[in-house]
Design a protein around this motif. Structure first.
Motif: not given
Ligand code: ZN
Ligand code: ZN
Length: 273
Positions: A84-86, A90-91, A138-140, A202-203
């Motif tokens: 969730f944090l990552l 990424a978002y 989101y690739v990483p 942020g999302g």
């Protein structure tokens, strides 16, 4: 049975849209029918093209995931907590690139075209996300072993959460505003006043804006003007979805060579105008 949940969510969304309509009329803010119609029409296009976009992105992420040296188990709650944090990080990167790289902005500009902020503005979503490529953020995540299905579930939650941020009906939310993205923070994100530009990416969380210096609070002395700095008040979904691509291609055609074209596509939209 399978359809119960989406139907419940849709019903909840319809109820808050109606509640907001009543509130806006009661508080004499008005409700722009043209803006609402534009948002609904763009959303219909997003439903059609969104499936194709999502499929392309998911297939690429899924094939990259096979290269990951480890795979974090979905049954472990810690995978979801860290995931969730990552995913939120990424978002943040996805959204920031969508504003700062013109080729990516071409897909995202439509979300900012609404000149009145209501819940319906939330579903004004681009039709060309796969092409714009901001999803490389989101690739990483998948390369370090996070299942694309986890990313997808968390992003679906992120988008649904953000639906409720698109309104003037909800004021300040006290200490929650330190950690969470809130309607006040997201109103700032939709402002085209100079001091509100490129803020609050942020999302669900607002912490990354605070960490990376892109946070701005809503100010009582600076009423927010919504929409694009370039202005676009059409209700035609095709104009809304493709106008920024049109503007970009005009500039690409005017560029003298391929090096200049690349610079046009990659520089920030603010540098273009
Ligand atoms: Zn944005
Ligand atoms: Zn928004």
């Amino acid at each position: 049975m399978m359809y119960d949940r989406p139907r419940g969510l849709l019903l909840a969304a319809a109820l808050v849209v109606l509640a907001e309509l009543g509130w806006r009329l009661a508080t004499k803010r008005g409700y722009d029918v043209k803006v609402a119609a534009g948002s609904l029409a763009v959303a219909a296009g997003n439903l059609v093209f969104g499936v194709a976009n999502g499929a392309v992105i998911y297939l690429v992420l899924n094939s990259l995931w096979t290269l990951a040296p480890v795979r974090w188990p979905l049954e472990d709650w810690r995978t979801w907590a860290v995931g969730f944090l990552l995913t939120e990080l990424a978002y943040y990167v996805f959204h920031r690139m969508s504003h700062e790289v013109r080729w990516m902005w071409a897909s995202h500009a439509v979300h900012h075209s609404s000149e009145e902020l209501t819940f319906l503005s939330a579903i004004r979503l681009g039709w060309t996300n796969a092409l714009s490529g901001a999803w490389i953020a989101y690739v990483p995540l998948v390369l370090i072993g996070f299942d694309p299905r986890l990313v997808l579930v968390l992003l679906a939650f992120n988008l649904r959460y953000q639906f409720f941020l698109h309104t003037e009906m909800i004021g300040r939310l006290g200490p929650l505003e330190w950690v969470l993205n809130t309607p006040a923070h997201h109103r700032v994100h939709h402002g085209c006043n100079q001091i509100y530009l490129d803020r609050n990416y942020g999302g669900v969380l607002i912490i990354y804006d605070r960490m990376f210096g892109t946070f701005a609070a809503e100010r009582a002395d600076e009423p927010i003007r919504y929409g694009l700095t370039t202005g676009l008040s059409s209700a035609n979904p095709f104009v809304l979805a493709f106008d920024e691509w049109r503007r970009l291609f005009v500039d690409l055609r005017a560029a003298p060579n391929w090096r200049a074209r690349l610079a046009v596509a990659l520089r920030s939209p603010g540098d273009a105008s």
